[in-house]
Design an enzyme around this catalytic site. Structure first.
Site, PDB file in Angstrom:
ATOM      1  N   ASP A 234       0.851  -1.181   0.000  1.00  0.00           N
ATOM      2  CA  ASP A 234       0.000   0.000   0.000  1.00  0.00           C
ATOM      3  C   ASP A 234       0.897   1.245   0.000  1.00  0.00           C
ATOM      4  O   ASP A 234       1.865   1.312  -0.749  1.00  0.00           O
ATOM      5  CB  ASP A 234      -0.945  -0.035   1.213  1.00  0.00           C
ATOM      6  CG  ASP A 234      -2.128   0.920   1.092  1.00  0.00           C
ATOM      7  OD1 ASP A 234      -3.111   0.555   0.447  1.00  0.00           O
ATOM      8  OD2 ASP A 234      -2.037   2.034   1.620  1.00  0.00           O
ATOM      9  N   TYR A 384      -3.816  10.989   1.166  1.00  0.00           N
ATOM     10  CA  TYR A 384      -4.297  10.783  -0.206  1.00  0.00           C
ATOM     11  C   TYR A 384      -4.314  12.098  -0.977  1.00  0.00           C
ATOM     12  O   TYR A 384      -3.909  12.152  -2.142  1.00  0.00           O
ATOM     13  CB  TYR A 384      -5.691  10.153  -0.190  1.00  0.00           C
ATOM     14  CG  TYR A 384      -5.671   8.675   0.098  1.00  0.00           C
ATOM     15  CD1 TYR A 384      -5.754   7.740  -0.922  1.00  0.00           C
ATOM     16  CD2 TYR A 384      -5.545   8.205   1.414  1.00  0.00           C
ATOM     17  CE1 TYR A 384      -5.721   6.379  -0.653  1.00  0.00           C
ATOM     18  CE2 TYR A 384      -5.505   6.858   1.690  1.00  0.00           C
ATOM     19  CZ  TYR A 384      -5.589   5.940   0.656  1.00  0.00           C
ATOM     20  OH  TYR A 384      -5.527   4.599   0.919  1.00  0.00           O
ATOM     21  N   HIS A 441      -4.767  -7.866   0.073  1.00  0.00           N
ATOM     22  CA  HIS A 441      -4.074  -6.597   0.197  1.00  0.00           C
ATOM     23  C   HIS A 441      -3.248  -6.482   1.484  1.00  0.00           C
ATOM     24  O   HIS A 441      -2.188  -5.858   1.494  1.00  0.00           O
ATOM     25  CB  HIS A 441      -5.098  -5.462   0.144  1.00  0.00           C
ATOM     26  CG  HIS A 441      -4.506  -4.099   0.078  1.00  0.00           C
ATOM     27  ND1 HIS A 441      -3.840  -3.637  -1.039  1.00  0.00           N
ATOM     28  CD2 HIS A 441      -4.458  -3.086   0.987  1.00  0.00           C
ATOM     29  CE1 HIS A 441      -3.427  -2.398  -0.819  1.00  0.00           C
ATOM     30  NE2 HIS A 441      -3.782  -2.043   0.406  1.00  0.00           N
TER      31      HIS A 441
END
EC number: 3.3.2.9
Length: 464
Positions: A234, A384, A441
């Site tokens: 990630d 983000y 993930h």
């Protein structure tokens, strides 16, 4: 649009594959390699603390311990008790997000059985520290092996988490890495990204993965490591990649379990058009074809379906995060839904989201509590915006290759499969690419044994 190309006849496929495969792609990638061969990412400097940068900064490393209190738990329970639940739609499972019927069961466990004080003791199992870097208190755990055999030394390993995870994701893999096997043992450093968990949040705009990479590089230097290995998934995959681009002479090897490719769209487009028909021509293996086709169009839809959170966090994180920071149940639903779908997209069709197929509720809620007690959900979401507020393909790190020895672990339930041929234009020195047997993930959290073994095999190749 894609359908008109996918339905090409056999003759058209032959013409396209010959012309594009033998000519254009070769020239294109030779130029890319020449352009990125010798570049490194400028390290720069920064100040993310409140106010102006002082003349001197405290560079001491201080022991840190996670604490809790009866008042903290009382406040949590009061907020949980005031939650207003919305009835789920019939037969909706997790397709509308976290199923509210199951959410009430999870919350009941959280309120009546989950023991935060016990989990705090678990979190303090490993040594925690804090140190000031670029104006921020950076939190990390530092786990040294015990009982090293004579003549053997531990390999320094920096492991970086992503969102919505934390340093706690690595607790199951740490014993597997710090206990010697075949003479190979690691000394592991797991920092919290600034703005996540117990690391202080940046006070100024612009804190992106490159800034985080620089801070973690400085952390490793402060700890005395001139050379070290790295592992990430990630955001951790991007941060460690940036370190390798920034200071390749200090990085012995880079291992990733998440390596999305955003550049070289021409190569990706051609391989998607031809890969199902002539995979060998575009560098696909049989396993690549199995993971990408015949579900490519469905996978594009899946990515759109699973990326709504990203659009919110990359544009207005403070607005969306306001409610999450105020409601523990809202926070849990928002975070745990990712631990369902990102572990296996098929879990959307289950009433309980498959949450306890890979994790225990204690583990999941401990990760949620790290966000709750630190009030870090908003600052974690801001990461983000800082990274996606411009075209990722035009960032300085997008134009620079990674030349350090690299190991890539492709887990089958990852959000998007990235074949080796897609990764190579960026990662120039891939010495290990593994098709993992299972997992999604959250690799270290889901399949610690598989990930640890792949890291070990990668490091063995580098050491040889």
């Amino acid at each position: 649009m894609l359908p008109s190309f996918v339905d090409l006849s056999g003759l058209q496929l032959l013409v396209v594959s010959t012309a594009v495969g033998a000519g254009g792609l070769l020239v294109y990638f030779l130029l890319i390699r020449r352009r990125t061969k010798t570049k490194t990412l400028p390290m720069g400097d920064g100040w993310w603390g409140a106010g102006e940068k002082p003349l001197a900064e405290d560079e001491e490393i201080h022991p840190f311990q996670i604490e809790t209190s009866d008042e903290e738990i009382k406040d949590l329970y009061m907020r949980i008790d005031q939650t207003r639940f919305t009835p789920s739609l019939e037969d909706s499972q997790f397709n509308y997000g976290f199923n509210n019927t199951h959410l009430q069961k999870v919350v009941s466990y959280w309120r009546n059985q989950f023991d935060w004080k016990k989990q705090v003791k678990l979190l303090n199992k490993y040594p925690h520290f804090k140190t000031k870097i670029e104006g921020l208190d950076v939190h990390f755990i530092h786990v040294r092996p015990s009982g090293l055999q004579e003549g053997h030394s531990a390999k320094p390993l920096l492991m970086v988490h992503g969102w919505p995870g934390s340093f706690f994701e690595f607790y199951k893999i740490l014993p597997l890495l710090t206990e010697g096997r075949d003479g190979l043992v690691f000394e592991v450093i797991c920092p919290s990204i600034p703005g996540y968990g117990f690391s202080e949040a940046p006070h100024k705009t612009g804190f992106d993965s490159i800034a985080a990479a620089r801070i973690f590089y400085k952390l490793m230097q402060r700890l005395g490591f001139k050379e070290f290995y790295m592992q990430g998934g990630d955001w951790g995959g991007l941060i460690t990649t940036n370190i390798a681009q920034m200071r390749p002479e200090n990085v012995k090897g880079l291992h990733l379990n998440f390596f999305p490719v955003t550049k070289h769209n021409l190569r990706m487009l051609v391989s998607l058009l031809l890969g199902a028909y002539v995979p060998f021509l575009v560098g696909f293996t049989r396993e690549d074809v199995k993971r990408i086709f015949p579900y490519f169009k469905k996978n594009v839809y899946e990515m759109l379906r699973e990326s709504g959170y990203m659009h919110i966090q990359a544009t207005k994180p403070d607005t969306a995060g306001c409610g999450l920071n105020d409601s523990p149940v809202g926070l849990a639903a928002y975070i745990l839904e990712k631990f369902s779908t990102w572990t296996d997209k098929q879990f959307r069709d289950l009433e309980d989201g498959g949450l306890e197929r890979k994790f225990s509720l204690d583990d999941l809620l401990t990760n949620v509590m790290i966000y709750w007690v630190t009030g870090s959900i908003v600052s974690s979401m801001r990461f983000y915006k800082e990274n996606l507020n411009r075209n990722p393909g035009k960032r300085s790190d997008a134009k620079i290759g990674v030349c350090v020895p690299t190991g890539l672990a492709a887990f089958p339930n990852e959000l998007l499969h990235a074949p080796l041929v897609w990764a190579q234009p960026r990662y120039k020195n891939v010495i290990s690419y593994s098709y993992m047997l299972r997992g999604g993930h959250f690799a270290a959290f889901e399949e610690p044994e598989l990930l640890a073994e792949d890291i070990r095999q990668f490091v063995k190749k580098v050491e040889k």
